[in-house]
Design a protein around this motif. Sequence first.
Motif, PDB file in Angstrom:
ATOM      1  N   SER A  62      39.340  45.372  40.854  1.00 55.34           N
ATOM      2  CA  SER A  62      40.404  45.218  40.206  1.00 55.34           C
ATOM      3  C   SER A  62      41.702  46.476  40.291  1.00 55.34           C
ATOM      4  O   SER A  62      42.176  46.275  39.464  1.00 55.34           O
ATOM      5  CB  SER A  62      39.879  45.171  38.564  1.00 55.34           C
ATOM      6  N   SER A  63      40.847  46.937  41.343  1.00 56.96           N
ATOM      7  CA  SER A  63      41.695  48.782  40.698  1.00 56.96           C
ATOM      8  C   SER A  63      42.657  48.217  41.994  1.00 56.96           C
ATOM      9  O   SER A  63      43.421  49.279  43.018  1.00 56.96           O
ATOM     10  CB  SER A  63      40.408  49.490  40.933  1.00 56.96           C
ATOM     11  N   TYR A  64      43.032  47.210  43.097  1.00 59.54           N
ATOM     12  CA  TYR A  64      43.232  47.085  44.170  1.00 59.54           C
ATOM     13  C   TYR A  64      45.210  46.862  43.676  1.00 59.54           C
ATOM     14  O   TYR A  64      45.284  46.266  42.258  1.00 59.54           O
ATOM     15  CB  TYR A  64      42.822  45.565  45.047  1.00 59.54           C
ATOM     16  N   PRO A  65      45.987  47.524  44.596  1.00 57.86           N
ATOM     17  CA  PRO A  65      45.658  48.112  46.287  1.00 57.86           C
ATOM     18  C   PRO A  65      45.695  48.938  45.878  1.00 57.86           C
ATOM     19  O   PRO A  65      45.353  49.919  46.925  1.00 57.86           O
ATOM     20  CB  PRO A  65      46.747  47.697  46.575  1.00 57.86           C
ATOM     21  N   ILE A  66      45.131  50.159  44.280  1.00 59.08           N
ATOM     22  CA  ILE A  66      45.023  51.538  44.378  1.00 59.08           C
ATOM     23  C   ILE A  66      44.126  51.724  45.128  1.00 59.08           C
ATOM     24  O   ILE A  66      43.456  53.038  46.101  1.00 59.08           O
ATOM     25  CB  ILE A  66      44.461  52.141  43.269  1.00 59.08           C
ATOM     26  N   GLU A  67      42.947  51.410  45.442  1.00 54.92           N
ATOM     27  CA  GLU A  67      41.301  51.280  45.800  1.00 54.92           C
ATOM     28  C   GLU A  67      41.466  49.922  47.226  1.00 54.92           C
ATOM     29  O   GLU A  67      42.288  48.892  47.117  1.00 54.92           O
ATOM     30  CB  GLU A  67      39.904  50.654  45.025  1.00 54.92           C
ATOM     31  N   PRO A  68      41.077  50.141  47.861  1.00 50.55           N
ATOM     32  CA  PRO A  68      41.239  49.270  49.143  1.00 50.55           C
ATOM     33  C   PRO A  68      40.243  48.215  49.155  1.00 50.55           C
ATOM     34  O   PRO A  68      39.578  48.223  48.002  1.00 50.55           O
ATOM     35  CB  PRO A  68      40.306  50.209  50.791  1.00 50.55           C
ATOM     36  N   PRO A  69      40.802  47.357  49.809  1.00 50.50           N
ATOM     37  CA  PRO A  69      39.513  46.005  49.677  1.00 50.50           C
ATOM     38  C   PRO A  69      37.899  46.256  50.363  1.00 50.50           C
ATOM     39  O   PRO A  69      38.359  47.475  51.426  1.00 50.50           O
ATOM     40  CB  PRO A  69      40.784  45.093  50.453  1.00 50.50           C
ATOM     41  N   GLU A  70      37.203  45.844  49.972  1.00 51.21           N
ATOM     42  CA  GLU A  70      36.218  46.160  50.923  1.00 51.21           C
ATOM     43  C   GLU A  70      36.321  44.398  52.753  1.00 51.21           C
ATOM     44  O   GLU A  70      36.740  43.771  51.966  1.00 51.21           O
ATOM     45  CB  GLU A  70      34.895  45.490  50.608  1.00 51.21           C
ATOM     46  N   VAL A  71      36.441  44.841  54.000  1.00 51.33           N
ATOM     47  CA  VAL A  71      36.745  44.572  54.594  1.00 51.33           C
ATOM     48  C   VAL A  71      35.341  44.218  55.310  1.00 51.33           C
ATOM     49  O   VAL A  71      34.987  45.363  56.103  1.00 51.33           O
ATOM     50  CB  VAL A  71      37.892  44.402  55.675  1.00 51.33           C
ATOM     51  N   VAL A  72      34.907  43.341  56.005  1.00 52.41           N
ATOM     52  CA  VAL A  72      33.998  43.228  57.018  1.00 52.41           C
ATOM     53  C   VAL A  72      34.275  41.948  57.937  1.00 52.41           C
ATOM     54  O   VAL A  72      34.596  40.950  57.429  1.00 52.41           O
ATOM     55  CB  VAL A  72      32.662  42.746  55.879  1.00 52.41           C
ATOM     56  N   TYR A  88      30.212  47.394  63.145  1.00 52.42           N
ATOM     57  CA  TYR A  88      28.698  47.551  63.380  1.00 52.42           C
ATOM     58  C   TYR A  88      27.971  46.160  63.568  1.00 52.42           C
ATOM     59  O   TYR A  88      29.207  45.308  63.280  1.00 52.42           O
ATOM     60  CB  TYR A  88      27.569  48.463  62.184  1.00 52.42           C
ATOM     61  N   SER A  89      26.749  45.599  63.720  1.00 54.55           N
ATOM     62  CA  SER A  89      26.252  44.365  64.533  1.00 54.55           C
ATOM     63  C   SER A  89      26.661  43.286  63.040  1.00 54.55           C
ATOM     64  O   SER A  89      26.243  42.328  62.988  1.00 54.55           O
ATOM     65  CB  SER A  89      25.104  44.475  65.206  1.00 54.55           C
ATOM     66  N   ASN A  90      26.299  44.172  61.817  1.00 54.33           N
ATOM     67  CA  ASN A  90      26.419  43.444  60.901  1.00 54.33           C
ATOM     68  C   ASN A  90      27.600  43.219  60.169  1.00 54.33           C
ATOM     69  O   ASN A  90      28.225  42.604  58.975  1.00 54.33           O
ATOM     70  CB  ASN A  90      25.300  44.040  59.625  1.00 54.33           C
ATOM     71  N   GLY A  91      28.803  43.056  61.123  1.00 55.78           N
ATOM     72  CA  GLY A  91      30.062  43.201  60.537  1.00 55.78           C
ATOM     73  C   GLY A  91      30.664  44.403  60.152  1.00 55.78           C
ATOM     74  O   GLY A  91      32.041  44.851  59.314  1.00 55.78           O
ATOM     75  N   ILE A  92      30.530  45.471  59.454  1.00 56.97           N
ATOM     76  CA  ILE A  92      30.797  46.113  58.989  1.00 56.97           C
ATOM     77  C   ILE A  92      31.663  47.547  59.542  1.00 56.97           C
ATOM     78  O   ILE A  92      30.973  47.458  60.856  1.00 56.97           O
ATOM     79  CB  ILE A  92      29.484  47.604  58.392  1.00 56.97           C
ATOM     80  N   ILE A  93      32.849  47.551  58.994  1.00 52.71           N
ATOM     81  CA  ILE A  93      33.785  48.020  60.361  1.00 52.71           C
ATOM     82  C   ILE A  93      33.897  49.741  59.366  1.00 52.71           C
ATOM     83  O   ILE A  93      34.028  50.290  58.825  1.00 52.71           O
ATOM     84  CB  ILE A  93      35.197  47.446  59.761  1.00 52.71           C
TER      85      ILE A  93
END
Length: 155
Positions: A62-72, A88-93
Amino acid sequence: MAGHFAAKRLSKELSKIRSSLPPGIELVSADNFEEWLLDIRVLDNNPLYQNETYRLKFRFASSYPIEPPEVVFVKLPDRPIPIHPHIYSNGIICLDLLGQQGWSPVQNVESVCMSLQSMLTGNSKNERPPGDEEFVRGNRLRPKDIEFYYHDNDV
């Protein structure tokens, strides 16, 4: 649930994305202002990623764009997770742009996709981050809550 400001910003971004996106980036779904899916391709001749398309999942607070989105990166039968020293192999960047320290509200979904395209384009190492298996097995944090150590923090 996206706050009023986040919903307004995401609505503007979605309008722009629907009308034009840079080559190699495609909107898959954006049914709400909480989660979007986009596909990216590397456009240069990097042999590590030739003819591959990768799926990205964006989650917005709810705080986007002040906070980054979570992107995987998301693994699907026809969408692998790219092999890269910062993915990472689980998609975390592991990318400072996606963390609290490196994020700026000037960034948006399109610029994040372009940064990830660029990150893949410039890669020549066909390897996962050090400790990938242990990290994937042991991590219980959401991507945005992980405090990565960036080598350039030493400078």
